[in-house]
Design a protein around this motif. Structure first.
Motif, PDB file in Angstrom:
ATOM      1  N   SER A  11     -10.569  -5.856   1.595  1.00  0.00           N
ATOM      2  CA  SER A  11     -10.434  -4.966   2.776  1.00  0.00           C
ATOM      3  C   SER A  11      -9.345  -4.069   2.274  1.00  0.00           C
ATOM      4  O   SER A  11      -8.013  -4.429   1.817  1.00  0.00           O
ATOM      5  CB  SER A  11     -10.017  -5.851   3.910  1.00  0.00           C
ATOM      6  OG  SER A  11      -9.372  -5.117   4.956  1.00  0.00           O
ATOM      7  N   SER A  12      -9.525  -2.763   2.765  1.00  0.00           N
ATOM      8  CA  SER A  12      -8.217  -1.864   2.506  1.00  0.00           C
ATOM      9  C   SER A  12      -7.094  -1.884   3.547  1.00  0.00           C
ATOM     10  O   SER A  12      -6.290  -1.233   3.551  1.00  0.00           O
ATOM     11  CB  SER A  12      -8.809  -0.416   2.323  1.00  0.00           C
ATOM     12  OG  SER A  12      -9.468  -0.209   3.836  1.00  0.00           O
ATOM     13  N   GLU A  13      -7.323  -2.501   4.764  1.00  0.00           N
ATOM     14  CA  GLU A  13      -6.416  -2.787   5.911  1.00  0.00           C
ATOM     15  C   GLU A  13      -5.648  -3.856   5.647  1.00  0.00           C
ATOM     16  O   GLU A  13      -4.370  -3.913   6.397  1.00  0.00           O
ATOM     17  CB  GLU A  13      -7.203  -3.028   7.165  1.00  0.00           C
ATOM     18  CG  GLU A  13      -8.291  -2.097   7.546  1.00  0.00           C
ATOM     19  CD  GLU A  13      -7.647  -0.736   7.915  1.00  0.00           C
ATOM     20  OE1 GLU A  13      -6.463  -0.740   8.260  1.00  0.00           O
ATOM     21  OE2 GLU A  13      -8.351   0.322   7.972  1.00  0.00           O
ATOM     22  N   ILE A  14      -5.674  -4.812   4.662  1.00  0.00           N
ATOM     23  CA  ILE A  14      -4.747  -5.598   4.298  1.00  0.00           C
ATOM     24  C   ILE A  14      -3.728  -5.479   3.042  1.00  0.00           C
ATOM     25  O   ILE A  14      -4.080  -5.024   1.982  1.00  0.00           O
ATOM     26  CB  ILE A  14      -5.519  -7.136   3.927  1.00  0.00           C
ATOM     27  CG1 ILE A  14      -6.422  -7.535   5.319  1.00  0.00           C
ATOM     28  CG2 ILE A  14      -4.829  -8.182   3.651  1.00  0.00           C
ATOM     29  CD1 ILE A  14      -7.182  -8.795   5.052  1.00  0.00           C
ATOM     30  N   PHE A  20      -6.376  -3.917  15.377  1.00  0.00           N
ATOM     31  CA  PHE A  20      -6.548  -4.938  14.416  1.00  0.00           C
ATOM     32  C   PHE A  20      -7.874  -4.966  14.125  1.00  0.00           C
ATOM     33  O   PHE A  20      -8.643  -4.910  14.872  1.00  0.00           O
ATOM     34  CB  PHE A  20      -5.973  -6.328  14.965  1.00  0.00           C
ATOM     35  CG  PHE A  20      -5.891  -7.374  13.856  1.00  0.00           C
ATOM     36  CD1 PHE A  20      -4.795  -7.762  13.354  1.00  0.00           C
ATOM     37  CD2 PHE A  20      -6.997  -7.976  13.293  1.00  0.00           C
ATOM     38  CE1 PHE A  20      -4.552  -8.203  12.179  1.00  0.00           C
ATOM     39  CE2 PHE A  20      -6.783  -8.841  12.168  1.00  0.00           C
ATOM     40  CZ  PHE A  20      -5.899  -9.468  11.686  1.00  0.00           C
ATOM     41  N   PRO A  21      -8.045  -4.593  12.830  1.00  0.00           N
ATOM     42  CA  PRO A  21      -9.654  -4.466  12.461  1.00  0.00           C
ATOM     43  C   PRO A  21     -10.606  -5.879  12.202  1.00  0.00           C
ATOM     44  O   PRO A  21     -10.057  -6.688  11.948  1.00  0.00           O
ATOM     45  CB  PRO A  21      -9.984  -3.843  10.968  1.00  0.00           C
ATOM     46  CG  PRO A  21      -8.581  -4.072  10.591  1.00  0.00           C
ATOM     47  CD  PRO A  21      -7.419  -4.201  11.575  1.00  0.00           C
ATOM     48  N   THR A  71      -1.859  -0.815   7.821  1.00  0.00           N
ATOM     49  CA  THR A  71      -1.999   0.412   8.576  1.00  0.00           C
ATOM     50  C   THR A  71      -1.497  -0.067   9.995  1.00  0.00           C
ATOM     51  O   THR A  71      -2.090  -1.104  10.689  1.00  0.00           O
ATOM     52  CB  THR A  71      -3.136   1.047   8.582  1.00  0.00           C
ATOM     53  OG1 THR A  71      -4.426   0.360   9.041  1.00  0.00           O
ATOM     54  CG2 THR A  71      -3.473   1.388   7.216  1.00  0.00           C
ATOM     55  N   LEU A 121      -1.102  -6.395   7.783  1.00  0.00           N
ATOM     56  CA  LEU A 121      -1.797  -5.212   8.041  1.00  0.00           C
ATOM     57  C   LEU A 121      -1.111  -4.156   7.239  1.00  0.00           C
ATOM     58  O   LEU A 121      -0.060  -3.932   7.494  1.00  0.00           O
ATOM     59  CB  LEU A 121      -2.143  -4.709   9.478  1.00  0.00           C
ATOM     60  CG  LEU A 121      -2.852  -5.661  10.316  1.00  0.00           C
ATOM     61  CD1 LEU A 121      -2.998  -5.233  11.654  1.00  0.00           C
ATOM     62  CD2 LEU A 121      -4.342  -5.654   9.609  1.00  0.00           C
ATOM     63  N   ALA A 136     -10.890  -7.478   8.756  1.00  0.00           N
ATOM     64  CA  ALA A 136      -9.625  -7.783   8.067  1.00  0.00           C
ATOM     65  C   ALA A 136      -9.340  -9.139   8.745  1.00  0.00           C
ATOM     66  O   ALA A 136      -8.843 -10.385   8.034  1.00  0.00           O
ATOM     67  CB  ALA A 136      -8.471  -6.903   8.196  1.00  0.00           C
ATOM     68  N   GLN A 154       0.905  -1.315  -0.069  1.00  0.00           N
ATOM     69  CA  GLN A 154      -0.037  -0.075  -0.124  1.00  0.00           C
ATOM     70  C   GLN A 154       0.860   1.434   0.010  1.00  0.00           C
ATOM     71  O   GLN A 154       0.352   2.425  -0.206  1.00  0.00           O
ATOM     72  CB  GLN A 154      -0.841   0.032   1.336  1.00  0.00           C
ATOM     73  CG  GLN A 154      -1.864  -1.044   1.229  1.00  0.00           C
ATOM     74  CD  GLN A 154      -2.916  -0.941   2.341  1.00  0.00           C
ATOM     75  OE1 GLN A 154      -2.737  -0.065   3.464  1.00  0.00           O
ATOM     76  NE2 GLN A 154      -4.195  -1.681   2.399  1.00  0.00           N
TER      77      GLN A 154
END
Length: 343
Positions: free
Chosen positions: A180-183, A204-205, A200, A198, A208, A107
């Motif tokens: 998922s934008s977190e992965i 931990f969301p 970010t 992750l 995700a 990312q």
């Protein structure tokens, strides 16, 4: 091969962690040597498997198609996955620093090699598990319902199932990145591979977490079903063996029992299942450890690379268990010796 990667979030400002594989120069050299040997073993073994399966009409069967699909998945690991790790580790030894992109996840930069290698590793692992499951189903029908084998198991149906297994496996491999934008993907300094992580820093969301659980849930379910079906097939083979002895004594013959080649092939698939289960078990333990909050850096290296070595085991199992495969492979690798023997 990749199922659930390190869930730990690495601080990008810290140097690469010192693991048992790379704390000293000797360990680094041995690690690179191991990766190089694994690459050659995977490439040669699976190329031989494909040559035997494609080049001999005896293997143009549903079982042969499935074994060829398994060889292609393993071959992809040797062509794409392991060489990237070799490049990074050799670069680290020569330049005394890792390539810049290894310090960031997918990312953080426009192009990241792990965007390609990570899904390939994950997809090929899922293809391997699915193919072994299909091989087990195919052999169980041959053993449990020998009279229906040819009508149920056809080359056309097998080809369709192989296509669906590849499409489904790679769709599942990219699911974490799509949903998922977190992965993200990163080159992990513990496993020395491209892993999901992750993207970010922060709490931990849950979303995700649920998405990453798709990998172990799928793998454990399919692998567990494969083991159960193998147990049923092998139990049936044992009963058939007892019946054969009884029929031999009474000189009664029947066509409802599986053939000797079907039984031997079922045992070969059982051996494949045991080998894959053994290589996948450390990953399962590692996943549980991650859930409990343990990073297990050294263990993650061994877990992922034990799984990677499974890519070169299949040809060894075929050579030991299947005499026809062994003879074809020997003829392919040593044609001059064959000609000398004939003369």
């Amino acid at each position: 091969m990749i199922e659930t990667s390190t869930l730990s979030m690495l601080d990008r400002t810290e140097p690469a962690q010192c693991t048992v594989c790379c704390c000293t120069l000797v360990n680094k050299i041995l690690m690179v040597l191991f990766m190089v040997l694994l690459t050659f073993a995977t490439l040669i073994g699976n190329l031989v498997t494909l040559a035997v399966m494609v080049g001999n009409k005896h293997f143009h069967t549903p079982q042969g198609y499935l074994k060829a699909s398994l060889a292609v998945a393993d071959l992809a690991v040797g062509i794409f996955v392991v060489p990237l790790s070799i490049y990074v580790e050799v670069y680290l030894m020569v330049a005394e620093s890792a390539p810049e992109w290894t310090s960031y996840n997918s990312q953080s930069v426009r192009f990241h090699p792990c965007n390609i290698i990570g899904p390939i590793f994950a997809g090929c692992t899922l293809v391997s598990i699915t193919t072994i499951f299909l091989l087990t189903i195919e052999r169980s029908i041959a053993v449990l319902r020998p009279l229906h084998k040819d009508s149920v198991i056809t080359r056309k149906r097998t080809t369709i199932l192989i296509f669906l297994s590849w499409v489904g496996s790679f769709l599942l491999a990219v699911c974490p990145l799509v949903f998922s934008s977190e992965i993200a993907l990163e080159y992990n300094s513990c496993s020395r591979m491209c892993n999901y992580a992750l993207g970010t820093i922060g709490e931990f969301p849950s979303q995700a977490w649920n998405i990453l659980l798709l990998f172990p849930a799928f793998d454990f379910t399919l692998l567990g079903g494969t083991v159960v079906i193998n147990i049923i097939s092998l139990s049936s083979i044992r009963q058939h063996s007892k019946h054969r002895k009884t029929l031999a004594e009474t000189e009664i013959h029947t066509t409802s029992n599986p053939t000797f080649s079907d039984i031997k092939a079922a045992k070969t698939i059982g051996t494949l299942t045991v080998a894959f289960t053994a290589s996948f078990t450390p990953i399962a333990v590692f996943v549980v450890g991650n859930v409990l909050g343990n990073e297990w850096c050294n263990f993650s290296f061994f877990a992922f690379w034990i799984l990677a070595t499974n890519s070169c085991w299949n040809v060894i199992i075929y050579s030991v268990r299947d005499q026809k495969f062994r003879l074809r492979a020997h003829k392919l690798l040593m044609p001059h010796r064959q000609n000398t023997t004939k003369t």
